[in-house]
Design a protein around this motif. Structure first.
Motif, PDB file in Angstrom:
ATOM      1  N   HIS A  10       0.880  -1.178   0.000  1.00  0.00           N
ATOM      2  CA  HIS A  10       0.000   0.000   0.000  1.00  0.00           C
ATOM      3  C   HIS A  10       0.907   1.214   0.000  1.00  0.00           C
ATOM      4  O   HIS A  10       1.839   1.314   0.799  1.00  0.00           O
ATOM      5  CB  HIS A  10      -0.924   0.060   1.213  1.00  0.00           C
ATOM      6  N   GLU A  42      -7.409   0.683  -2.232  1.00  0.00           N
ATOM      7  CA  GLU A  42      -7.419   1.969  -1.539  1.00  0.00           C
ATOM      8  C   GLU A  42      -8.799   2.213  -0.939  1.00  0.00           C
ATOM      9  O   GLU A  42      -9.818   1.962  -1.587  1.00  0.00           O
ATOM     10  CB  GLU A  42      -7.059   3.093  -2.516  1.00  0.00           C
ATOM     11  N   LYS A  58      -0.588   8.533  -6.913  1.00  0.00           N
ATOM     12  CA  LYS A  58      -1.291   7.247  -7.023  1.00  0.00           C
ATOM     13  C   LYS A  58      -1.499   6.866  -8.489  1.00  0.00           C
ATOM     14  O   LYS A  58      -1.465   5.679  -8.836  1.00  0.00           O
ATOM     15  CB  LYS A  58      -2.646   7.311  -6.318  1.00  0.00           C
ATOM     16  N   GLN A  92      -5.302   0.577   5.368  1.00  0.00           N
ATOM     17  CA  GLN A  92      -5.567  -0.184   4.150  1.00  0.00           C
ATOM     18  C   GLN A  92      -4.891  -1.552   4.201  1.00  0.00           C
ATOM     19  O   GLN A  92      -5.496  -2.572   3.820  1.00  0.00           O
ATOM     20  CB  GLN A  92      -5.086   0.608   2.926  1.00  0.00           C
TER      21      GLN A  92
END
Length: 206
Positions: A10, A42, A58, A92
C-alpha cells in the motif's frame, strides 16, 4: 525449481511502491522465479486523496493490479509493504490482513515464506515497530519470516542517512515526501527480494 513470489503493497505517494519494484527486481534474479507486484485496495476517496496531495502520485502506479486476499495461498513467498501510521501499518494494509481469516482457519499459509518493508517521513519515524507489528500477522499465519541479514552490506552504510534494517527494507521520505528511495535503500530492497525468493526456492525443493 519454480517459485511464485507476490509483492503486495500500500502506497500513497509512491515511496513504498518504488521499494516494492526493487524487491520484485531482486526476486526475479532467482532462476525460475515468477514474481507479481500487487497493491491493496485503496479505501480513501479521490476527494480525500486530492486534499492529501496523493492523487497524482497514485496515478503513477494505478496500472498495478489489486491484490486478492483469497489468492495468497498460491504463492510460495509473500512480501508486504506499507507506510507507517504511528508505528504500525496503514489502515488499508490492516484491512487486507483482516480479510485473510480463511487462510488462518485452514492453515493455507503455514510454511509459506514472508517478509515486510516500510517507509516513514523521518529517520526515527516508527519503521522498526511498523515492520515488527506487521510480522505478527506472518507469525499468526504460520509463515516462515525472512528479514535482511547483514550479508546486505548496505545495512552498515554509515556515510549517509538511510533506511533498512535486519527486519526489512525501508526508506525515509522527509516530511513533505520529497525524498525518494536512495540507491542504498533500493539495493537493500533488491537484496530482500532476492534473499526471500532464494529461501522460498530451497523450501519448495524439499
Amino acid at each position: 525449481m519454480s517459485v511464485h513470489v507476490k509483492v503486495i503493497f500500500h502506497s500513497l505517494y509512491g515511496h513504498v511502491y518504488k521499494l516494492a519494484e526493487a524487491i520484485a527486481a531482486g526476486a526475479r534474479e532467482v532462476p525460475g522465479a515468477k514474481v507479481e507486484v500487487l497493491q491493496v485496495a485503496e479505501t480513501l476517496s479521490e476527494e480525500i486523496l486530492t486534499k492529501m496531495g496523493a492523487l497524482e502520485a497514485k496515478k503513477s502506479f494505478a496500472h498495478i493490479p489489486i491484490a486478492d486476499p483469497k489468492k495468497l495461498n498460491v504463492a510460495d513467498a509473500i512480501l508486504f509493504g506499507s507506510g507507517t501510521r504511528f508505528g504500525s501499518a496503514t489502515a488499508q494494509m490492516q484491512a487486507f490482513f483482516d480479510a485473510t481469516g480463511g487462510h488462518w482457519s485452514s492453515g493455507a499459509l503455514v510454511g509459506k515464506v514472508g517478509g515486510v518493508f516500510t517507509s516513514s517521513a523521518s529517520q526515527h519515524g516508527g519503521q522498526e515497530t511498523t515492520i515488527i507489528s506487521m510480522q505478527t500477522f506472518l507469525f499468526h499465519q504460520g509463515m516462515v519470516v525472512i528479514g535482511v541479514p547483514y550479508a546486505a552490506k548496505g545495512l552498515l552504510n554509515m556515510s549517509e542517512i538511510t533506511g533498512g534494517s535486519p527486519y526489512g527494507a525501508s526508506t525515509i521520505t522527509d516530511g513533505d515526501g520529497s525524498r525518494l528511495p536512495s540507491a542504498n535503500e533500493l539495493e537493500i530492497a533488491r537484496f530482500q527480494g532476492r534473499h526471500t525468493a532464494q529461501i522460498a526456492a530451497k523450501l519448495a525443493a524439499k
